[in-house]
Scaffold this motif. Structure first.
Motif, mmCIF file in Angstrom:
data_model
loop_
_atom_site.group_PDB
_atom_site.id
_atom_site.type_symbol
_atom_site.label_atom_id
_atom_site.label_comp_id
_atom_site.label_asym_id
_atom_site.label_seq_id
_atom_site.Cartn_x
_atom_site.Cartn_y
_atom_site.Cartn_z
ATOM 1 N N ASP A 12 0.861 -1.173 0.000
ATOM 2 C CA ASP A 12 0.000 0.000 0.000
ATOM 3 C C ASP A 12 0.899 1.225 0.000
ATOM 4 O O ASP A 12 1.583 1.513 0.975
ATOM 5 C CB ASP A 12 -0.881 -0.035 1.250
ATOM 6 N N ARG A 16 -2.638 3.822 -1.759
ATOM 7 C CA ARG A 16 -3.007 3.341 -3.101
ATOM 8 C C ARG A 16 -2.227 2.079 -3.437
ATOM 9 O O ARG A 16 -1.094 1.928 -3.028
ATOM 10 C CB ARG A 16 -2.691 4.404 -4.135
ATOM 11 N N LYS A 17 -2.829 1.216 -4.208
ATOM 12 C CA LYS A 17 -2.136 0.033 -4.716
ATOM 13 C C LYS A 17 -1.775 0.257 -6.179
ATOM 14 O O LYS A 17 -2.463 0.992 -6.887
ATOM 15 C CB LYS A 17 -3.022 -1.198 -4.578
ATOM 16 N N LYS A 18 -0.699 -0.369 -6.598
ATOM 17 C CA LYS A 18 -0.271 -0.226 -7.986
ATOM 18 C C LYS A 18 -1.274 -0.882 -8.920
ATOM 19 O O LYS A 18 -1.849 -1.919 -8.626
ATOM 20 C CB LYS A 18 1.093 -0.872 -8.187
ATOM 21 N N THR A 19 -1.441 -0.269 -10.067
ATOM 22 C CA THR A 19 -2.279 -0.827 -11.126
ATOM 23 C C THR A 19 -1.352 -1.432 -12.181
ATOM 24 O O THR A 19 -0.162 -1.108 -12.228
ATOM 25 C CB THR A 19 -3.157 0.254 -11.763
#
Length: 65
Positions: A12, A16-19
């Protein structure tokens, strides 16, 4: 590209988490896409989203997801 796909993938980052990595190109046929994937074989294709129809609205959606 390699750092983005390998490090902190499931972590995290600032909430946000990586796309998946968004890659946009144009492939007129399946052979062209195959040559592209072979040329960039260092890409983790399971963590990439490829748009092979050029820079269209669908590609924009993937880039700005």
């Amino acid at each position: 590209m390699t750092n983005y796909q390998r490090h902190n993938w499931d972590g995290d980052e600032l909430g946000r988490k990586k796309t998946p990595l968004a890659i946009v190109d144009f492939f007129p046929d399946a052979a062209s896409e195959e040559r592209f994937r072979e040329r960039y074989r260092f890409v983790n294709w399971s963590r990439a989203d490829v748009s092979g129809k050029g820079f269209d609205l669908a590609a924009l959606d993937k880039v700005f997801a």
